[in-house]
Design a protein around this motif. Structure first.
Motif, PDB file in Angstrom:
ATOM      1  N   VAL A  34       0.847  -1.190   0.000  1.00 31.66           N
ATOM      2  CA  VAL A  34       0.000   0.000   0.000  1.00 31.66           C
ATOM      3  C   VAL A  34       0.884   1.241   0.000  1.00 31.66           C
ATOM      4  O   VAL A  34       2.030   1.208   0.462  1.00 31.66           O
ATOM      5  CB  VAL A  34      -0.957   0.043   1.209  1.00 31.66           C
ATOM      6  CG1 VAL A  34      -1.951  -1.107   1.165  1.00 31.66           C
ATOM      7  CG2 VAL A  34      -0.198   0.042   2.516  1.00 31.66           C
ATOM      8  N   ASP A  35       0.338   2.331  -0.515  1.00 33.91           N
ATOM      9  CA  ASP A  35       1.025   3.618  -0.481  1.00 33.91           C
ATOM     10  C   ASP A  35       0.984   4.115   0.962  1.00 33.91           C
ATOM     11  O   ASP A  35      -0.088   4.235   1.557  1.00 33.91           O
ATOM     12  CB  ASP A  35       0.305   4.594  -1.408  1.00 33.91           C
ATOM     13  CG  ASP A  35       0.998   5.935  -1.490  1.00 33.91           C
ATOM     14  OD1 ASP A  35       1.036   6.643  -0.457  1.00 33.91           O
ATOM     15  OD2 ASP A  35       1.491   6.277  -2.575  1.00 33.91           O
TER      16      ASP A  35
ATOM     17  N   THR B 191      -1.207   7.378   1.389  1.00 34.13           N
ATOM     18  CA  THR B 191      -2.645   7.371   1.114  1.00 34.13           C
ATOM     19  C   THR B 191      -3.363   6.121   1.615  1.00 34.13           C
ATOM     20  O   THR B 191      -4.583   6.127   1.740  1.00 34.13           O
ATOM     21  CB  THR B 191      -2.896   7.479  -0.400  1.00 34.13           C
ATOM     22  OG1 THR B 191      -2.407   6.291  -1.038  1.00 34.13           O
ATOM     23  CG2 THR B 191      -2.235   8.718  -0.989  1.00 34.13           C
ATOM     24  N   GLY B 192      -2.610   5.050   1.845  1.00 27.16           N
ATOM     25  CA  GLY B 192      -3.236   3.792   2.235  1.00 27.16           C
ATOM     26  C   GLY B 192      -3.848   3.046   1.061  1.00 27.16           C
ATOM     27  O   GLY B 192      -4.443   1.981   1.241  1.00 27.16           O
ATOM     28  N   GLU B 193      -3.686   3.562  -0.144  1.00 30.69           N
ATOM     29  CA  GLU B 193      -4.240   2.921  -1.336  1.00 30.69           C
ATOM     30  C   GLU B 193      -3.373   1.735  -1.758  1.00 30.69           C
ATOM     31  O   GLU B 193      -2.156   1.771  -1.649  1.00 30.69           O
ATOM     32  CB  GLU B 193      -4.320   3.928  -2.493  1.00 30.69           C
ATOM     33  CG  GLU B 193      -5.269   5.080  -2.241  1.00 30.69           C
ATOM     34  CD  GLU B 193      -6.717   4.638  -2.197  1.00 30.69           C
ATOM     35  OE1 GLU B 193      -7.109   3.799  -3.035  1.00 30.69           O
ATOM     36  OE2 GLU B 193      -7.440   5.114  -1.309  1.00 30.69           O
ATOM     37  N   THR B 194      -4.026   0.703  -2.272  1.00 32.84           N
ATOM     38  CA  THR B 194      -3.322  -0.476  -2.764  1.00 32.84           C
ATOM     39  C   THR B 194      -2.457  -0.098  -3.965  1.00 32.84           C
ATOM     40  O   THR B 194      -2.896   0.642  -4.846  1.00 32.84           O
ATOM     41  CB  THR B 194      -4.329  -1.560  -3.188  1.00 32.84           C
ATOM     42  OG1 THR B 194      -5.132  -1.898  -2.057  1.00 32.84           O
ATOM     43  CG2 THR B 194      -3.620  -2.799  -3.704  1.00 32.84           C
ATOM     44  N   LEU B 195      -1.226  -0.612  -3.985  1.00 36.19           N
ATOM     45  CA  LEU B 195      -0.334  -0.407  -5.132  1.00 36.19           C
ATOM     46  C   LEU B 195      -0.551  -1.542  -6.125  1.00 36.19           C
ATOM     47  O   LEU B 195      -0.527  -2.716  -5.753  1.00 36.19           O
ATOM     48  CB  LEU B 195       1.126  -0.394  -4.683  1.00 36.19           C
ATOM     49  CG  LEU B 195       1.559   0.753  -3.782  1.00 36.19           C
ATOM     50  CD1 LEU B 195       3.041   0.621  -3.441  1.00 36.19           C
ATOM     51  CD2 LEU B 195       1.293   2.091  -4.461  1.00 36.19           C
ATOM     52  N   TRP B 196      -0.729  -1.193  -7.376  1.00 33.21           N
ATOM     53  CA  TRP B 196      -0.942  -2.191  -8.422  1.00 33.21           C
ATOM     54  C   TRP B 196       0.296  -2.370  -9.286  1.00 33.21           C
ATOM     55  O   TRP B 196       0.248  -3.022 -10.321  1.00 33.21           O
ATOM     56  CB  TRP B 196      -2.166  -1.831  -9.251  1.00 33.21           C
ATOM     57  CG  TRP B 196      -3.388  -1.797  -8.397  1.00 33.21           C
ATOM     58  CD1 TRP B 196      -4.092  -0.686  -8.022  1.00 33.21           C
ATOM     59  CD2 TRP B 196      -4.036  -2.901  -7.761  1.00 33.21           C
ATOM     60  NE1 TRP B 196      -5.130  -1.032  -7.196  1.00 33.21           N
ATOM     61  CE2 TRP B 196      -5.121  -2.398  -7.025  1.00 33.21           C
ATOM     62  CE3 TRP B 196      -3.795  -4.277  -7.740  1.00 33.21           C
ATOM     63  CZ2 TRP B 196      -5.968  -3.204  -6.278  1.00 33.21           C
ATOM     64  CZ3 TRP B 196      -4.648  -5.082  -6.993  1.00 33.21           C
ATOM     65  CH2 TRP B 196      -5.712  -4.553  -6.278  1.00 33.21           C
TER      66      TRP B 196
END
Length: 87
Positions: free
Chosen positions: A56-57, A60-65
């Motif tokens: 995750v970033d 931001t807590g967003e999943t990294l693809w």
């Protein structure tokens, strides 16, 4: 951790001596799979499992693809045989 699985094969009790083996599974994707085995003091297999973890970033807590640079560097070192396999 997006997935965690455990298959219980034999019972263990509090204060039993155990050995835990963990192995990374090779993947070119942006995730970490780890397989686990738990043995009792006699060496009998008591539990097997698997975890799947995503990156995750941090901001931001967003999943990294995509594969993060640090993981790509680790995979290159692994591919080049820089890590010993422990028995």
């Amino acid at each position: 951790i997006v997935k965690l699985r455990a298959d219980y094969l034999r019972p263990l009790r509090l204060y039993d001596e155990v050995a835990i083996q963990a192995a990374l599974v090779w993947l070119d994707s942006p995730r970490v799979n780890v397989e686990y085995s738990v043995f009792d003091g006699s060496g009998a297999l008591c539990c097997e499992g698997l975890s799947v973890q995503l990156f995750v970033d941090a901001a931001t807590g967003e999943t990294l693809w995509h594969v993060p640079d640090m993981w790509a560097a680790f995979l290159t070192r692994w591919r080049n045989g820089e890590f010993d396999h422990a028995e």
